[in-house]
Enzyme design. Sequence first.
Site, PDB file in Angstrom:
ATOM      1  N   LYS A   1       5.346 -47.805  52.252  1.00  9.74           N
ATOM      2  CA  LYS A   1       5.041 -46.409  51.936  1.00  9.74           C
ATOM      3  C   LYS A   1       4.228 -46.343  50.654  1.00  9.74           C
ATOM      4  O   LYS A   1       4.036 -47.344  49.961  1.00  9.74           O
ATOM      5  CB  LYS A   1       6.334 -45.602  51.844  1.00  9.74           C
ATOM      6  CG  LYS A   1       7.046 -45.524  53.186  1.00  9.74           C
ATOM      7  CD  LYS A   1       8.223 -44.575  53.153  1.00  9.74           C
ATOM      8  CE  LYS A   1       8.838 -44.452  54.540  1.00  9.74           C
ATOM      9  NZ  LYS A   1       9.961 -43.501  54.576  1.00  9.74           N
TER      10      LYS A   1
ATOM     11  N   ASP B   1      20.010 -56.244  68.491  1.00 14.59           N
ATOM     12  CA  ASP B   1      19.041 -55.228  68.877  1.00 14.59           C
ATOM     13  C   ASP B   1      19.808 -54.007  69.374  1.00 14.59           C
ATOM     14  O   ASP B   1      20.391 -54.028  70.462  1.00 14.59           O
ATOM     15  CB  ASP B   1      18.119 -55.762  69.977  1.00 14.59           C
ATOM     16  CG  ASP B   1      17.042 -54.760  70.385  1.00 14.59           C
ATOM     17  OD1 ASP B   1      17.077 -53.601  69.897  1.00 14.59           O
ATOM     18  OD2 ASP B   1      16.175 -55.128  71.195  1.00 14.59           O
TER      19      ASP B   1
ATOM     20  N   TYR C   1       7.136 -40.016  65.567  1.00 10.74           N
ATOM     21  CA  TYR C   1       8.275 -40.276  64.673  1.00 10.74           C
ATOM     22  C   TYR C   1       9.080 -39.011  64.370  1.00 10.74           C
ATOM     23  O   TYR C   1      10.319 -39.002  64.450  1.00 10.74           O
ATOM     24  CB  TYR C   1       7.755 -40.899  63.375  1.00 10.74           C
ATOM     25  CG  TYR C   1       8.805 -41.222  62.352  1.00 10.74           C
ATOM     26  CD1 TYR C   1       9.718 -42.247  62.572  1.00 10.74           C
ATOM     27  CD2 TYR C   1       8.878 -40.519  61.152  1.00 10.74           C
ATOM     28  CE1 TYR C   1      10.692 -42.551  61.615  1.00 10.74           C
ATOM     29  CE2 TYR C   1       9.835 -40.809  60.193  1.00 10.74           C
ATOM     30  CZ  TYR C   1      10.740 -41.838  60.433  1.00 10.74           C
ATOM     31  OH  TYR C   1      11.700 -42.129  59.492  1.00 10.74           O
TER      32      TYR C   1
END
Length: 334
Positions: A194, A56, A151
Amino acid sequence: MNTDEMVLVTGAGGFIGGHLIAALRGQGFTRLRAVDVKPMGGWYQSFRDVENLSLDLNDKANCRLAAKDAAYVFNLAADMGGMGFIETHKAECMLSVLINTHMLLAARDAGCKRFFYSSSACVYAADKQTDPNVTALAEGDAYPAQPEDGYGWEKLFSERMCRHFTEDFGLATRVARYHNVYGPWGTFEGGREKAPAAICRKVIEAKLSNRREIEIWGDGLQTRSFMYIDDCLTGSLRIMNSDVTEPLNLGSNELVSINQLVDIVEDIAGVKLERRYKLDAPKGVRGRNSDNTLISAKLGWAPGVRLRNGLEQTYRWIHDQMLNASRERRAVFH
């Protein structure tokens, strides 16, 4: 880049990162480190001759571990997805700032030679993207800043962080603004996919089920350009190896509406579907296209894979994945 020096790819268990590791292997790089937050079983591509780590990278200590002895860093790691994800997970998208900040610090402290950051066309000002017949976005259109909420702000901030690490600490950084990358070995279901992958999946579902209808988010008139993964890889490596220190667009300039995207996929599939428009679905800006003037001038190259050609490859791969999954489900029930 020298093929005998350590290259780190973060986000290597994802779509672009997995393809980048494969490309570097193909070019003869022998010291590759692939890092992703997902357990290895969830990676899209992995290779036994690569050092694969599940870490992570929101955690600074893990970033130091990842960057140890690396000469070159490709930082592709981020919590992201398609419009359905980024419009509804703004805080999660912004938390990716921890990844790039900690990776820059780790790269600086490890003495890395060069650091690549994958930014996004979502950094561009919203008021320049209100018309489907959009003027292609040039690099200067990111300012005055009005990026995609969440974002886009994280990406723009991280671009600035790269710039200032170069100015203050001498860490050579390169930035590419990706425009809608698509291709095989990527997400096509689950909410993070997407548009090209989502449309391919929906057309395949309609064809396999004989429902002969498709749901389209928005009115279908919104426009985008879509870059095939091969162009993304070529461009990323060219930018990394270049002397260009400013952010560069990396995207196709072949503008299509979502309706035209559906037309192409239907033609590949050999079907014609009834369209249902979900007008309240996440749909992003009205129009976005890549102005490739600067990358052409700086690198003598720009993405050139035609959308139809890339979609044929993508459709075939998703079709095979869905067919295999369907067969496996039938085998379990029998």
